[in-house]
Design a protein around this motif. Structure first.
Motif, PDB file in Angstrom:
ATOM      1  N   PRO A 203     -31.494  33.258   8.801  1.00 32.77           N
ATOM      2  CA  PRO A 203     -32.612  34.150   9.149  1.00 32.77           C
ATOM      3  C   PRO A 203     -33.386  34.551   7.899  1.00 32.77           C
ATOM      4  N   LEU A 204     -34.666  34.781   8.066  1.00 33.53           N
ATOM      5  CA  LEU A 204     -35.530  35.169   6.957  1.00 33.53           C
ATOM      6  C   LEU A 204     -35.811  36.666   7.045  1.00 33.53           C
ATOM      7  N   THR A 205     -35.491  37.382   5.990  1.00 32.66           N
ATOM      8  CA  THR A 205     -35.694  38.830   5.953  1.00 32.66           C
ATOM      9  C   THR A 205     -37.098  39.155   5.466  1.00 32.66           C
ATOM     10  N   TYR A 206     -37.769  40.064   6.156  1.00 33.98           N
ATOM     11  CA  TYR A 206     -39.089  40.529   5.744  1.00 33.98           C
ATOM     12  C   TYR A 206     -38.982  41.945   5.190  1.00 33.98           C
ATOM     13  N   THR A 207     -39.740  42.204   4.132  1.00 30.66           N
ATOM     14  CA  THR A 207     -39.731  43.520   3.505  1.00 30.66           C
ATOM     15  C   THR A 207     -41.154  44.054   3.369  1.00 30.66           C
ATOM     16  N   VAL A 208     -41.265  45.378   3.365  1.00 32.51           N
ATOM     17  CA  VAL A 208     -42.524  46.012   2.975  1.00 32.51           C
ATOM     18  C   VAL A 208     -42.368  46.390   1.512  1.00 32.51           C
ATOM     19  N   GLN A 209     -43.365  46.083   0.698  1.00 36.41           N
ATOM     20  CA  GLN A 209     -43.297  46.305  -0.740  1.00 36.41           C
ATOM     21  C   GLN A 209     -44.480  47.151  -1.194  1.00 36.41           C
ATOM     22  N   TRP A 210     -44.236  47.982  -2.208  1.00 34.04           N
ATOM     23  CA  TRP A 210     -45.283  48.826  -2.754  1.00 34.04           C
ATOM     24  C   TRP A 210     -44.968  49.098  -4.223  1.00 34.04           C
ATOM     25  N   ARG A 211     -45.945  49.579  -4.961  1.00 35.14           N
ATOM     26  CA  ARG A 211     -45.728  49.894  -6.367  1.00 35.14           C
ATOM     27  C   ARG A 211     -44.797  51.094  -6.485  1.00 35.14           C
ATOM     28  N   ARG A 212     -43.794  50.950  -7.310  1.00 36.83           N
ATOM     29  CA  ARG A 212     -42.754  51.978  -7.429  1.00 36.83           C
ATOM     30  C   ARG A 212     -43.324  53.327  -7.875  1.00 36.83           C
ATOM     31  N   ASP A 213     -44.402  53.304  -8.617  1.00 37.02           N
ATOM     32  CA  ASP A 213     -44.987  54.553  -9.111  1.00 37.02           C
ATOM     33  C   ASP A 213     -46.038  55.134  -8.169  1.00 37.02           C
ATOM     34  N   ASP A 214     -46.199  54.546  -6.989  1.00 36.35           N
ATOM     35  CA  ASP A 214     -47.214  54.995  -6.037  1.00 36.35           C
ATOM     36  C   ASP A 214     -46.590  56.000  -5.061  1.00 36.35           C
ATOM     37  N   ALA A 215     -46.847  57.280  -5.290  1.00 39.23           N
ATOM     38  CA  ALA A 215     -46.234  58.339  -4.489  1.00 39.23           C
ATOM     39  C   ALA A 215     -47.176  58.905  -3.437  1.00 39.23           C
ATOM     40  N   ARG A 216     -48.252  58.213  -3.144  1.00 39.41           N
ATOM     41  CA  ARG A 216     -49.218  58.740  -2.167  1.00 39.41           C
ATOM     42  C   ARG A 216     -48.619  58.832  -0.764  1.00 39.41           C
ATOM     43  N   PRO A 217     -49.018  59.847   0.010  1.00 35.20           N
ATOM     44  CA  PRO A 217     -48.572  59.948   1.411  1.00 35.20           C
ATOM     45  C   PRO A 217     -48.913  58.698   2.215  1.00 35.20           C
ATOM     46  N   LEU A 218     -49.970  58.005   1.849  1.00 35.96           N
ATOM     47  CA  LEU A 218     -50.368  56.779   2.535  1.00 35.96           C
ATOM     48  C   LEU A 218     -49.225  55.779   2.585  1.00 35.96           C
ATOM     49  N   ILE A 219     -48.526  55.603   1.472  1.00 33.83           N
ATOM     50  CA  ILE A 219     -47.455  54.611   1.404  1.00 33.83           C
ATOM     51  C   ILE A 219     -46.305  55.004   2.317  1.00 33.83           C
ATOM     52  N   THR A 220     -45.897  56.251   2.276  1.00 37.50           N
ATOM     53  CA  THR A 220     -44.800  56.724   3.129  1.00 37.50           C
ATOM     54  C   THR A 220     -45.137  56.534   4.598  1.00 37.50           C
TER      55      THR A 220
ATOM     56  N   LEU B 235     -47.983  64.703 -12.599  1.00 42.87           N
ATOM     57  CA  LEU B 235     -48.969  65.613 -12.019  1.00 42.87           C
ATOM     58  C   LEU B 235     -49.539  65.049 -10.714  1.00 42.87           C
ATOM     59  N   LEU B 236     -49.849  63.771 -10.722  1.00 44.79           N
ATOM     60  CA  LEU B 236     -50.391  63.146  -9.521  1.00 44.79           C
ATOM     61  C   LEU B 236     -49.349  63.090  -8.410  1.00 44.79           C
ATOM     62  N   HIS B 237     -48.075  62.912  -8.790  1.00 48.72           N
ATOM     63  CA  HIS B 237     -47.005  62.922  -7.788  1.00 48.72           C
ATOM     64  C   HIS B 237     -46.929  64.289  -7.110  1.00 48.72           C
ATOM     65  N   GLY B 238     -47.040  65.358  -7.897  1.00 48.80           N
ATOM     66  CA  GLY B 238     -47.043  66.698  -7.311  1.00 48.80           C
ATOM     67  C   GLY B 238     -48.228  66.901  -6.382  1.00 48.80           C
ATOM     68  N   ALA B 239     -49.394  66.411  -6.785  1.00 42.53           N
ATOM     69  CA  ALA B 239     -50.574  66.517  -5.925  1.00 42.53           C
ATOM     70  C   ALA B 239     -50.388  65.718  -4.643  1.00 42.53           C
ATOM     71  N   ALA B 240     -49.721  64.561  -4.757  1.00 41.74           N
ATOM     72  CA  ALA B 240     -49.474  63.733  -3.572  1.00 41.74           C
ATOM     73  C   ALA B 240     -48.569  64.451  -2.577  1.00 41.74           C
ATOM     74  N   GLN B 241     -47.591  65.200  -3.080  1.00 44.65           N
ATOM     75  CA  GLN B 241     -46.708  65.952  -2.189  1.00 44.65           C
ATOM     76  C   GLN B 241     -47.478  67.018  -1.429  1.00 44.65           C
ATOM     77  N   LEU B 242     -48.418  67.674  -2.100  1.00 42.55           N
ATOM     78  CA  LEU B 242     -49.258  68.659  -1.415  1.00 42.55           C
ATOM     79  C   LEU B 242     -50.109  67.984  -0.347  1.00 42.55           C
ATOM     80  N   ARG B 243     -50.661  66.805  -0.681  1.00 40.87           N
ATOM     81  CA  ARG B 243     -51.478  66.082   0.290  1.00 40.87           C
ATOM     82  C   ARG B 243     -50.647  65.629   1.482  1.00 40.87           C
TER      83      ARG B 243
END
Length: 306
Positions: free
Chosen positions: A270-287, A71-79
């Motif tokens: 060379p050292l690789t850098y990554t951006v990491q986030w919680r897999r269940d976090d679907a907020r537009p902020l993360i994208t 449900l929160l994922h659907g709300a995040a898509q609307l946001r």
């Protein structure tokens, strides 16, 4: 039942504790607990067992968590659709190492301010191991650290690579009687970031390839302090190539084994850098933050060295 009640339950169920969850939704702990109690009354089930020292999900809470996540994922898509026109708001807590803070952080702050003036950016600096745990606990929204995550609960994507080189002062090399890293790690003091820092990955890889171990080591959690001690001739180090070249140009340090033949044996991966986030976090902020980070990340020598 309201979306705010669902959000309160979700963060309480997935963060380290109610205090962290309350901070995520900008509430006091008592207000967070009130919303969860209201949701429990609306659903007619108990979601948390509060009989122990810490609240734990009940079987009903465990069962409902995936449904509420959807449900929160659907709300995040609307946001997200709305966010493209009005911009993001609230807070974004991002973690990164000191190397990022000394290089591309100012560009990130500027870019976020241009695109999302109502979004409050909160940078947090620490070593990679600590930052990864803080995002798992729900204390940070995303992190930029060296290497991929080994935790199944975290998603990641590669955003940059940094080349490292060996470096020491001329005085130190003269006293050591060698500029060969393979001899230095056996005989001299290595000054470097502590274990748990992402930068140690490139050192561990090099040591493994050559079957070596560091005999003497001084660990320090500040790149600035590491470079300062090496410039003063207290030991040798490995550091970002652009930093080392800038200091070499100023006559403060020397990049070790600059010849092509020697570089075959002393080169660091060379050292690789990554951006990491919680897999269940679907907020537009993360994208959106992932896109902005990709557009600004770079690791040049700090302005004070150029």
């Amino acid at each position: 039942m309201t979306l705010k009640q669902l959000e309160a339950f979700y963060w309480a169920a997935t963060c380290l504790n109610f205090s962290v969850a309350a901070d995520r939704v900008h509430l006091s702990v008592s207000s967070l607990s009130k919303r969860i109690a209201e949701l429990e009354a609306s659903l007619g089930v108990q979601l948390f067992d509060r009989s122990g020292r810490a609240a734990e999900l009940t079987p009903q809470g465990e069962q409902l968590l995936p449904r509420i996540r959807e449900l929160l994922h659907g709300a995040a898509q609307l946001r997200e659709a709305a966010g493209r026109s009005v911009g993001l708001q609230g807070r974004c807590r991002i973690g990164f190492g000191e190397l990022s803070g000394l290089t591309w952080l100012p560009r990130l702050v500027q870019r976020v301010a241009e695109l999302h003036p109502d979004l409050q950016l909160e940078p947090h600096t620490d070593i990679g191991q600590v930052l990864e745990q803080r995002i798992v606990d729900g204390e940070l929204d995303c992190v930029v650290i060296a290497g991929p995550s080994s935790r199944s609960s975290l998603a990641f994507e590669q955003v940059a690579q940094v080349r490292f080189v060996w470096a020491a002062s001329d005085d130190f090399i003269a006293r050591a009687g060698t500029g060969l890293p393979r001899r230095l790690v056996r005989e001299q003091l290595l000054i470097a970031l502590p274990t748990g820092s992402g930068a140690t990955r490139t050192l561990d890889d090099w040591l493994g390839r050559h079957g070596l171990a560091v005999e003497r080591r001084l660990s320090c959690n500040s790149w600035g302090a590491v470079v300062g001690m090496v410039v003063d001739g207290l030991g040798f180090t490995y550091m970002p190539e652009q930093w080392a070249l800038a200091l070499q140009q100023r006559g403060r340090l020397r990049v070790l084994d600059g010849s092509a033949e020697a570089a075959k044996h002393s080169a660091l991966a060379p050292l690789t850098y990554t951006v990491q986030w919680r897999r269940d976090d679907a907020r537009p902020l993360i994208t959106e933050m992932r896109e902005i980070i990709r557009s600004v990340i770079d690791f040049p020598a700090p302005r004070c060295l150029s």
